[in-house]
Design a protein around this motif. Sequence first.
Motif, PDB file in Angstrom:
ATOM      1  N   ASN A 260       0.830  -1.204   0.000  1.00  0.00           N
ATOM      2  CA  ASN A 260       0.000   0.000   0.000  1.00  0.00           C
ATOM      3  C   ASN A 260       0.866   1.257   0.000  1.00  0.00           C
ATOM      4  O   ASN A 260       0.532   2.256  -0.647  1.00  0.00           O
ATOM      5  CB  ASN A 260      -0.924   0.011   1.215  1.00  0.00           C
TER       6      ASN A 260
ATOM      7  N   VAL B 298       0.418   4.037  -2.837  1.00  0.00           N
ATOM      8  CA  VAL B 298       0.114   5.431  -2.513  1.00  0.00           C
ATOM      9  C   VAL B 298       1.134   6.368  -3.153  1.00  0.00           C
ATOM     10  O   VAL B 298       0.786   7.442  -3.646  1.00  0.00           O
ATOM     11  CB  VAL B 298       0.048   5.646  -0.984  1.00  0.00           C
TER      12      VAL B 298
ATOM     13  N   THR C 127      -0.167   9.324  -5.737  1.00  0.00           N
ATOM     14  CA  THR C 127      -0.150  10.654  -5.126  1.00  0.00           C
ATOM     15  C   THR C 127      -0.223  11.769  -6.162  1.00  0.00           C
ATOM     16  O   THR C 127      -0.833  12.814  -5.930  1.00  0.00           O
ATOM     17  CB  THR C 127       1.111  10.839  -4.256  1.00  0.00           C
TER      18      THR C 127
ATOM     19  N   ASN D  78      -7.945   3.681  -0.100  1.00  0.00           N
ATOM     20  CA  ASN D  78      -7.401   4.958  -0.565  1.00  0.00           C
ATOM     21  C   ASN D  78      -8.421   5.749  -1.377  1.00  0.00           C
ATOM     22  O   ASN D  78      -8.082   6.794  -1.934  1.00  0.00           O
ATOM     23  CB  ASN D  78      -6.154   4.707  -1.422  1.00  0.00           C
TER      24      ASN D  78
END
Length: 211
Positions: free
Chosen positions: A79, A83, A87, A120
């Motif tokens: 994860n 991420v 981003t 997310n």
Amino acid sequence: MLGNFKGALFDLDGVIVDTAKFHFLAWNRLAKELGFTFTEHHNERLKGVSRVHSLEILLDIGRISLSEEKKQLLAELKNKWYVEYITDMDANEILPGAKEYLMQLRNNGIKIALGSASKNAPMILENLKITELFDVIIDGNSTSKAKPDPEVFLLGAEKLGLAPEECIVFEDAAAGVEAGKLAGMRVVGIGSTDVLKQADYVITGLFELVG
């Protein structure tokens, strides 16, 4: 074409935005760390599946057995990498017709919920600048059971204040289509009819519904 409905529940990955490529990069990186090859064909098995269950599938592919503690660490590592990849996502990543169709539904008084396994999801919606188009967000932080369990969609309908039969689900994964059907909802599959056989209707993208 789709008949009357009061609520629309959308999966995120592969329906609103294509984050599958970022998931693949992260899972592939993890597989390399563990010493085996993870292909795009393998990645199809992970669509619409929770992070924990996805890791179990990955380890099964690599024929690797680990402790629960080690699995947790690997899931968090995957994860972290994912991420990092997402981003920098922006509105340009929205799939064709997705934002337009969401706005069309809102203009017609249809309630909208997100029903995604992704933890997310809120960050992704913010990056895409479409959070305000959803009345309800049900993600991996809100549920305990992975698709094909219907929990995510039943909870979404409940939060929208609607009965399951008043809702329609938009999904790109076989597990998600099954979850929608188990929830007692009509399901629009996005992708291939060969894969999404249980769907009531199959399209190639939300752009087909704009107009």
